[in-house]
Design a protein around this motif. Structure first.
Motif, PDB file in Angstrom:
ATOM      1  N   THR A  65     -20.563  57.118  10.001  1.00 44.78           N
ATOM      2  CA  THR A  65     -20.767  57.754  12.144  1.00 44.78           C
ATOM      3  C   THR A  65     -19.469  57.959  12.645  1.00 44.78           C
ATOM      4  O   THR A  65     -18.406  57.425  12.542  1.00 44.78           O
ATOM      5  CB  THR A  65     -21.016  55.983  12.402  1.00 44.78           C
ATOM      6  OG1 THR A  65     -21.396  55.742  14.178  1.00 44.78           O
ATOM      7  CG2 THR A  65     -20.129  54.790  12.605  1.00 44.78           C
ATOM      8  N   GLN A  66     -20.039  58.584  13.468  1.00 36.90           N
ATOM      9  CA  GLN A  66     -18.652  59.249  14.661  1.00 36.90           C
ATOM     10  C   GLN A  66     -19.135  58.800  15.255  1.00 36.90           C
ATOM     11  O   GLN A  66     -17.817  59.307  16.665  1.00 36.90           O
ATOM     12  CB  GLN A  66     -18.786  60.398  14.334  1.00 36.90           C
ATOM     13  CG  GLN A  66     -18.541  61.266  13.373  1.00 36.90           C
ATOM     14  CD  GLN A  66     -18.537  62.783  13.264  1.00 36.90           C
ATOM     15  OE1 GLN A  66     -19.599  62.748  13.363  1.00 36.90           O
ATOM     16  NE2 GLN A  66     -17.792  63.525  11.855  1.00 36.90           N
ATOM     17  N   ASP A  67     -19.994  57.621  15.962  1.00 40.55           N
ATOM     18  CA  ASP A  67     -19.906  56.754  17.156  1.00 40.55           C
ATOM     19  C   ASP A  67     -18.780  56.067  18.073  1.00 40.55           C
ATOM     20  O   ASP A  67     -18.275  55.640  17.247  1.00 40.55           O
ATOM     21  CB  ASP A  67     -21.711  56.388  17.335  1.00 40.55           C
ATOM     22  CG  ASP A  67     -23.281  57.338  16.755  1.00 40.55           C
ATOM     23  OD1 ASP A  67     -22.200  58.120  16.926  1.00 40.55           O
ATOM     24  OD2 ASP A  67     -23.531  56.562  16.658  1.00 40.55           O
ATOM     25  N   VAL A 108     -20.619  50.921  17.818  1.00 40.67           N
ATOM     26  CA  VAL A 108     -21.724  50.843  16.393  1.00 40.67           C
ATOM     27  C   VAL A 108     -22.013  48.665  16.742  1.00 40.67           C
ATOM     28  O   VAL A 108     -21.254  48.318  17.133  1.00 40.67           O
ATOM     29  CB  VAL A 108     -20.656  50.698  15.095  1.00 40.67           C
ATOM     30  CG1 VAL A 108     -20.408  51.796  15.384  1.00 40.67           C
ATOM     31  CG2 VAL A 108     -19.961  50.269  14.951  1.00 40.67           C
ATOM     32  N   GLY A 139     -10.266  56.723   8.895  1.00 43.81           N
ATOM     33  CA  GLY A 139     -11.691  56.147   9.310  1.00 43.81           C
ATOM     34  C   GLY A 139     -10.675  54.788   9.224  1.00 43.81           C
ATOM     35  O   GLY A 139     -10.573  54.614   8.894  1.00 43.81           O
ATOM     36  N   HIS A 143     -15.312  48.819   8.100  1.00 46.17           N
ATOM     37  CA  HIS A 143     -15.087  48.478   8.507  1.00 46.17           C
ATOM     38  C   HIS A 143     -16.100  47.387   8.107  1.00 46.17           C
ATOM     39  O   HIS A 143     -17.167  48.160   7.155  1.00 46.17           O
ATOM     40  CB  HIS A 143     -16.543  48.328  10.420  1.00 46.17           C
ATOM     41  CG  HIS A 143     -15.921  47.867  11.264  1.00 46.17           C
ATOM     42  ND1 HIS A 143     -15.679  47.029  11.899  1.00 46.17           N
ATOM     43  CD2 HIS A 143     -17.311  46.200  11.263  1.00 46.17           C
ATOM     44  CE1 HIS A 143     -15.500  45.990  12.896  1.00 46.17           C
ATOM     45  NE2 HIS A 143     -16.379  45.693  12.630  1.00 46.17           N
ATOM     46  N   PRO A 193     -17.543  53.668  10.944  1.00 47.76           N
ATOM     47  CA  PRO A 193     -16.575  54.966  11.524  1.00 47.76           C
ATOM     48  C   PRO A 193     -15.636  55.692  11.415  1.00 47.76           C
ATOM     49  O   PRO A 193     -14.191  55.479  10.134  1.00 47.76           O
ATOM     50  CB  PRO A 193     -15.896  54.300  12.787  1.00 47.76           C
ATOM     51  CG  PRO A 193     -16.915  52.975  12.565  1.00 47.76           C
ATOM     52  CD  PRO A 193     -16.959  52.516  10.738  1.00 47.76           C
ATOM     53  N   HIS A 200      -9.523  58.040  16.188  1.00 51.36           N
ATOM     54  CA  HIS A 200     -10.687  57.361  16.544  1.00 51.36           C
ATOM     55  C   HIS A 200     -10.789  56.056  16.546  1.00 51.36           C
ATOM     56  O   HIS A 200     -10.695  55.503  16.227  1.00 51.36           O
ATOM     57  CB  HIS A 200     -11.908  57.772  15.440  1.00 51.36           C
ATOM     58  CG  HIS A 200     -13.088  57.638  14.945  1.00 51.36           C
ATOM     59  ND1 HIS A 200     -14.045  58.212  16.345  1.00 51.36           N
ATOM     60  CD2 HIS A 200     -14.041  56.571  15.270  1.00 51.36           C
ATOM     61  CE1 HIS A 200     -15.009  58.126  16.112  1.00 51.36           C
ATOM     62  NE2 HIS A 200     -15.792  56.637  15.671  1.00 51.36           N
ATOM     63  N   TYR A 227     -13.727  52.915  18.493  1.00 51.49           N
ATOM     64  CA  TYR A 227     -15.486  52.576  18.624  1.00 51.49           C
ATOM     65  C   TYR A 227     -14.922  51.077  19.121  1.00 51.49           C
ATOM     66  O   TYR A 227     -14.112  50.019  19.002  1.00 51.49           O
ATOM     67  CB  TYR A 227     -15.489  52.339  17.130  1.00 51.49           C
ATOM     68  CG  TYR A 227     -15.512  51.822  16.478  1.00 51.49           C
ATOM     69  CD1 TYR A 227     -15.258  50.262  15.914  1.00 51.49           C
ATOM     70  CD2 TYR A 227     -13.965  52.293  15.085  1.00 51.49           C
ATOM     71  CE1 TYR A 227     -15.213  49.886  15.276  1.00 51.49           C
ATOM     72  CE2 TYR A 227     -14.039  51.210  14.530  1.00 51.49           C
ATOM     73  CZ  TYR A 227     -14.594  49.662  14.054  1.00 51.49           C
ATOM     74  OH  TYR A 227     -13.849  49.356  13.204  1.00 51.49           O
ATOM     75  N   THR A 286     -17.468  48.041  18.744  1.00 50.72           N
ATOM     76  CA  THR A 286     -18.300  47.210  18.418  1.00 50.72           C
ATOM     77  C   THR A 286     -19.070  46.228  19.122  1.00 50.72           C
ATOM     78  O   THR A 286     -18.706  45.239  20.198  1.00 50.72           O
ATOM     79  CB  THR A 286     -17.813  45.608  16.862  1.00 50.72           C
ATOM     80  OG1 THR A 286     -17.153  44.752  17.426  1.00 50.72           O
ATOM     81  CG2 THR A 286     -17.019  47.175  15.916  1.00 50.72           C
TER      82      THR A 286
END
Length: 221
Positions: free
Chosen positions: A63-65, A68, A95, A98, A118, A214, A216, A218
Motif C-alpha cells: 500500500t501507498q496509503d 492503514v 517502506g 509493518h 506501506p 513515506h 502513515y 495505523t
C-alpha cells in the motif's frame, strides 16, 4: 500482477509487481545482527536457522496509503529500503515492514501476511545510487507524546548489499526476476520495539542531497 503508480524524477511511472519478498536477518555486522536477534527474543521471537532468510507475502498487502488498518495493538513498523526489478529498470525506494509482534512470536511467515506493507510512491534509479550505496541512510520515526522521535537510524551499509541478497535469494529459488519487490531488512530500534500509531521512514542520500519519505497512520481494529 499488481500495477502500482510511482514517481520517478517527478514524473509518473506505472510498474507491475508479481512477487513480494521480505528479506530478514540481513545484518552485515554480527554484533548488530545480534542486537536485532536479542530485541526480538525479548518478545519471544526465535531467529531462523540460517541468515539471511526470505519470506513471501501477498501483493494485496502493498500500500501507498497514508492510513492503514491493523488488527489489535501489537503491531509496529520497520523502516527499510525496497528494491524493484522491472523491465523498465531497477529502482530503489523505502517502506515499512509493518509486523504483528504477537503473531510473530509463533510464526514469522504468518506475521508478514497479517499487516499492510506501506511503501513510498517516489523511487530512484538504481544506477543513481549504486556507486555510493553504502552512504545511504535509513531513518524511521514514531510519534510519542505528540512529538516525532527517532525509532531507527543507520546506514544501509549495516545490512547486506542488494546484489548479495539477490544472489542468495536466487540460490534458494526465491523469485528475483522482473516483477520483484524486495524489502531489504531493518535496523535495531532505539528504546525497544513498541507500537505507535504514526510511523514514517526516510531513505536519505547525502551524496545527492535528497531523500524519499513515506509516513502513515495505523488504525487498530
Amino acid at each position: 500482477m499488481r500495477m502500482l503508480d510511482f514517481t520517478l524524477d517527478g514524473s509518473p511511472i506505472r510498474l507491475g509487481i508479481t512477487d513480494l519478498v521480505i528479506a530478514g536477518w540481513t545484518g552485515r555486522d554480527a554484533h548488530k545482527l545480534q542486537e536485532h536477534i536479542d530485541e526480538l527474543a525479548a518478545l519471544g521471537i526465535a531467529p531462523p536457522a540460517t541468515v539471511p532468510c526470505y519470506y513471501r507475502a501477498g501483493l494485496e498487502t502493498l500500500t501507498q496509503d497514508a492510513a492503514v488498518d491493523v488488527l489489535g495493538h501489537d503491531s509496529s513498523g520497520e523502516g527499510e529500503w525496497i528494491l524493484l526489478e522491472t523491465p523498465e529498470g531497477r529502482f530503489i525506494g523505502c517502506g515499512s515492514d509493518h509486523t504483528d509482534r504477537k503473531v510473530e512470536a509463533y510464526s514469522i511467515p504468518v506475521s508478514k501476511q497479517m499487516c499492510p506493507k506501506p511503501i513510498s510512491a517516489a523511487l530512484w534509479r538504481w544506477e543513481e545510487v549504486a556507486p555510493h550505496w553504502d552512504s545511504l541512510e535509513i531513518h524511521s520515526e514514531i510519534r510519542e507524546g505528540g512529538a516525532w522521535v527517532t525509532y531507527q537510524r543507520g546506514l544501509v551499509a549495516a545490512m547486506r548489499h542488494p546484489e548479495d541478497l539477490l544472489e542468495k535469494a536466487r540460490a534458494l529459488g526465491v523469485p528475483t526476476g522482473h516483477g520483484l519487490l524486495m524489502f531489504g531488512g531493518t535496523l535495531a530500534v532505539h528504546g525497544g520495539i513498541r507500537p505507535a500509531a504514526d510511523f514514517r521512514v526516510t531513505l536519505h542520500d547525502p551524496v545527492r542531497g535528497r531523500g524519499i519519505t513515506h509516513g502513515y497512520t495505523t488504525r487498530s481494529l
